[in-house]
Design a protein around this motif. Structure first.
Motif, PDB file in Angstrom:
ATOM      1  N   ILE A  13      54.346  57.822  43.904  1.00  0.00           N
ATOM      2  CA  ILE A  13      52.993  57.311  43.698  1.00  0.00           C
ATOM      3  C   ILE A  13      52.872  55.908  44.274  1.00  0.00           C
ATOM      4  CG2 ILE A  13      51.284  56.649  41.961  1.00  0.00           C
ATOM      5  CD1 ILE A  13      52.464  58.812  40.166  1.00  0.00           C
ATOM      6  N   ASP A  14      51.798  55.647  44.987  1.00  0.00           N
ATOM      7  CA  ASP A  14      51.508  54.330  45.535  1.00  0.00           C
ATOM      8  C   ASP A  14      50.809  53.523  44.441  1.00  0.00           C
ATOM      9  OD1 ASP A  14      50.623  52.077  46.827  1.00  0.00           O
ATOM     10  OD2 ASP A  14      49.790  53.124  48.565  1.00  0.00           O
ATOM     11  N   TRP A  15      51.591  52.680  43.754  1.00  0.00           N
ATOM     12  CA  TRP A  15      51.040  51.956  42.609  1.00  0.00           C
ATOM     13  C   TRP A  15      50.036  50.891  43.027  1.00  0.00           C
ATOM     14  CZ3 TRP A  15      51.339  54.585  38.503  1.00  0.00           C
ATOM     15  CH2 TRP A  15      52.462  55.371  38.221  1.00  0.00           C
ATOM     16  N   LYS A  16      50.120  50.412  44.259  1.00  0.00           N
ATOM     17  CA  LYS A  16      49.105  49.469  44.746  1.00  0.00           C
ATOM     18  C   LYS A  16      47.759  50.172  44.854  1.00  0.00           C
ATOM     19  CE  LYS A  16      52.028  46.238  47.328  1.00  0.00           C
ATOM     20  NZ  LYS A  16      52.291  45.620  48.659  1.00  0.00           N
ATOM     21  N   ALA A  17      47.791  51.426  45.314  1.00  0.00           N
ATOM     22  CA  ALA A  17      46.556  52.201  45.410  1.00  0.00           C
ATOM     23  C   ALA A  17      45.995  52.498  44.022  1.00  0.00           C
ATOM     24  CB  ALA A  17      46.820  53.498  46.168  1.00  0.00           C
ATOM     25  N   VAL A  18      46.886  52.776  43.060  1.00  0.00           N
ATOM     26  CA  VAL A  18      46.445  53.002  41.684  1.00  0.00           C
ATOM     27  C   VAL A  18      45.805  51.734  41.130  1.00  0.00           C
ATOM     28  CG1 VAL A  18      47.209  53.496  39.324  1.00  0.00           C
ATOM     29  CG2 VAL A  18      48.161  54.802  41.240  1.00  0.00           C
ATOM     30  N   SER A  19      46.408  50.579  41.427  1.00  0.00           N
ATOM     31  CA  SER A  19      45.855  49.301  40.981  1.00  0.00           C
ATOM     32  C   SER A  19      44.440  49.111  41.509  1.00  0.00           C
ATOM     33  CB  SER A  19      46.749  48.145  41.450  1.00  0.00           C
ATOM     34  OG  SER A  19      48.032  48.219  40.860  1.00  0.00           O
ATOM     35  N   ALA A  20      44.224  49.483  42.772  1.00  0.00           N
ATOM     36  CA  ALA A  20      42.893  49.360  43.369  1.00  0.00           C
ATOM     37  C   ALA A  20      41.882  50.258  42.653  1.00  0.00           C
ATOM     38  CB  ALA A  20      42.963  49.712  44.850  1.00  0.00           C
ATOM     39  N   GLU A  21      42.331  51.418  42.199  1.00  0.00           N
ATOM     40  CA  GLU A  21      41.440  52.347  41.512  1.00  0.00           C
ATOM     41  C   GLU A  21      41.006  51.820  40.143  1.00  0.00           C
ATOM     42  OE1 GLU A  21      40.298  55.678  42.502  1.00  0.00           O
ATOM     43  OE2 GLU A  21      40.818  54.735  44.421  1.00  0.00           O
ATOM     44  N   VAL A  22      41.961  51.233  39.399  1.00  0.00           N
ATOM     45  CA  VAL A  22      41.633  50.788  38.031  1.00  0.00           C
ATOM     46  C   VAL A  22      41.123  49.357  37.980  1.00  0.00           C
ATOM     47  CG1 VAL A  22      43.239  52.390  36.941  1.00  0.00           C
ATOM     48  CG2 VAL A  22      44.043  50.112  37.600  1.00  0.00           C
ATOM     49  N   GLY A  23      41.278  48.604  39.072  1.00  0.00           N
ATOM     50  CA  GLY A  23      40.739  47.249  39.112  1.00  0.00           C
ATOM     51  C   GLY A  23      41.635  46.170  38.556  1.00  0.00           C
TER      52      GLY A  23
ATOM     53  N   SER B 210      43.172  37.570  20.674  1.00  0.00           N
ATOM     54  CA  SER B 210      42.360  36.516  20.083  1.00  0.00           C
ATOM     55  C   SER B 210      41.695  35.660  21.149  1.00  0.00           C
ATOM     56  CB  SER B 210      43.235  35.635  19.176  1.00  0.00           C
ATOM     57  OG  SER B 210      44.357  35.133  19.894  1.00  0.00           O
ATOM     58  N   SER B 211      42.346  35.534  22.310  1.00  0.00           N
ATOM     59  CA  SER B 211      41.771  34.825  23.450  1.00  0.00           C
ATOM     60  C   SER B 211      41.501  35.852  24.540  1.00  0.00           C
ATOM     61  CB  SER B 211      42.739  33.750  23.968  1.00  0.00           C
ATOM     62  OG  SER B 211      43.017  32.812  22.959  1.00  0.00           O
ATOM     63  N   PRO B 212      40.238  36.232  24.750  1.00  0.00           N
ATOM     64  CA  PRO B 212      39.929  37.262  25.751  1.00  0.00           C
ATOM     65  C   PRO B 212      40.494  36.904  27.114  1.00  0.00           C
ATOM     66  CG  PRO B 212      37.997  36.735  24.437  1.00  0.00           C
ATOM     67  CD  PRO B 212      39.042  35.710  24.094  1.00  0.00           C
ATOM     68  N   GLY B 213      41.064  37.894  27.776  1.00  0.00           N
ATOM     69  CA  GLY B 213      41.655  37.656  29.096  1.00  0.00           C
ATOM     70  C   GLY B 213      40.654  37.950  30.197  1.00  0.00           C
ATOM     71  N   ALA B 214      41.082  38.722  31.192  1.00  0.00           N
ATOM     72  CA  ALA B 214      40.229  39.018  32.332  1.00  0.00           C
ATOM     73  C   ALA B 214      39.037  39.871  31.920  1.00  0.00           C
ATOM     74  CB  ALA B 214      41.042  39.734  33.409  1.00  0.00           C
ATOM     75  N   ALA B 215      38.014  39.843  32.748  1.00  0.00           N
ATOM     76  CA  ALA B 215      36.824  40.644  32.502  1.00  0.00           C
ATOM     77  C   ALA B 215      37.167  42.124  32.577  1.00  0.00           C
ATOM     78  CB  ALA B 215      35.741  40.295  33.525  1.00  0.00           C
ATOM     79  N   THR B 216      36.267  42.952  32.032  1.00  0.00           N
ATOM     80  CA  THR B 216      36.472  44.401  32.077  1.00  0.00           C
ATOM     81  C   THR B 216      36.635  44.857  33.521  1.00  0.00           C
ATOM     82  OG1 THR B 216      35.108  44.664  30.100  1.00  0.00           O
ATOM     83  CG2 THR B 216      35.486  46.630  31.445  1.00  0.00           C
ATOM     84  N   PRO B 217      37.700  45.600  33.824  1.00  0.00           N
ATOM     85  CA  PRO B 217      37.937  46.007  35.212  1.00  0.00           C
ATOM     86  C   PRO B 217      36.844  46.937  35.730  1.00  0.00           C
ATOM     87  CG  PRO B 217      39.401  47.173  33.723  1.00  0.00           C
ATOM     88  CD  PRO B 217      38.728  46.115  32.908  1.00  0.00           C
ATOM     89  N   ARG B 218      36.605  46.873  37.029  1.00  0.00           N
ATOM     90  CA  ARG B 218      35.650  47.761  37.677  1.00  0.00           C
ATOM     91  C   ARG B 218      36.399  49.019  38.111  1.00  0.00           C
ATOM     92  NH1 ARG B 218      32.157  44.553  42.031  1.00  0.00           N
ATOM     93  NH2 ARG B 218      31.093  46.588  42.000  1.00  0.00           N
ATOM     94  N   LEU B 219      36.079  50.131  37.490  1.00  0.00           N
ATOM     95  CA  LEU B 219      36.809  51.371  37.714  1.00  0.00           C
ATOM     96  C   LEU B 219      36.200  52.168  38.869  1.00  0.00           C
ATOM     97  CD1 LEU B 219      37.157  52.518  33.984  1.00  0.00           C
ATOM     98  CD2 LEU B 219      38.744  51.106  35.295  1.00  0.00           C
ATOM     99  N   ALA B 220      37.077  52.771  39.647  1.00  0.00           N
ATOM    100  CA  ALA B 220      36.620  53.665  40.702  1.00  0.00           C
ATOM    101  C   ALA B 220      36.135  54.970  40.071  1.00  0.00           C
ATOM    102  CB  ALA B 220      37.754  53.943  41.689  1.00  0.00           C
TER     103      ALA B 220
END
Length: 203
Positions: free
Chosen positions: A136-146, A82-92
């Motif tokens: 899996i390097d989850w920090k690297a995955v985070s960078a990919e999905v934004g 109901s309350s929009p959160g962060a903007a749409t992530p920038r995907l790699a």
């Protein structure tokens, strides 16, 4: 000697029972502070258990609803926060956007006899669900999905359900997540919580 052993055993069981009672009271306090509420118009029963879905326990709205949540005559309502959160992530470039999916774990539930109006309000932190093979390097995955795939995100919304006279109504709430596939890491699946799926029916 037998009487001493029996007395010691009874004392231990009494202490265990008190500890269980105290633990239950603390757990109820934590749920209350979590901001989850289920408020039927009349005094109805309400229960909930916040759990994290595994990455395989999701289904797409409009697709076949799993037998575990399928109810005769059920209506599934999908609501983004109901309350929009962060903007749409920038995907790699290696990330595929697979749209939204509903989880199958119940975040909150309420039910009651008609005629009445059931109201279910959910406001809860839900962890990102993810799956992949090997280290899996989850920090690297985070960078990919934004966005961070190791954090929790709040899902919040409300629904109302009119229950006719002579019927029992039920509402269950599941997490609504946005589904991404990270191809650079062998097809890692990531589900970011973005809202609530409400399943409601009468019996």
């Amino acid at each position: 000697m037998h009487q001493k052993k029996q007395s010691s055993l009874e004392g231990f069981m009494n202490r265990a029972a008190k500890l269980a009672t105290l633990t239950g009271a603390v757990a109820m306090s934590v749920v209350s502070l979590g901001g989850i509420s289920a408020a039927p118009a009349l005094a109805q029963s309400s229960e909930g258990a916040a759990r994290g879905s595994s990455a395989k326990d999701f289904f797409e709205p409009g697709a076949k609803i799993p037998d575990s949540v399928l109810k005769s005559g059920a209506k599934l309502t999908v609501k983004r926060n109901s309350s929009p959160g962060a903007a749409t992530p920038r995907l790699a470039g290696s990330v595929t956007d697979l749209g939204e999916s509903c989880g199958t774990d119940v975040l909150q539930k309420t039910s009651g006899a008609g005629k009445t109006t059931l109201v279910l309000t959910v406001s809860q932190e839900v962890a990102v669900q993810k799956s992949g093979k090997g280290g899996i390097d989850w920090k690297a995955v985070s960078a990919e999905v934004g966005f961070s795939v190791t954090k929790t995100y709040k899902v919040e919304n409300q629904t109302r359900y009119e229950v006719p006279q002579g019927k029992n109504g039920t509402i269950e709430a599941y997490p609504l997540s946005h589904h991404y596939q990270v191809n650079a890491f062998g097809g890692v699946q990531v589900y970011k919580p973005v809202g609530v799926c409400f399943n409601q029916w009468t019996s």
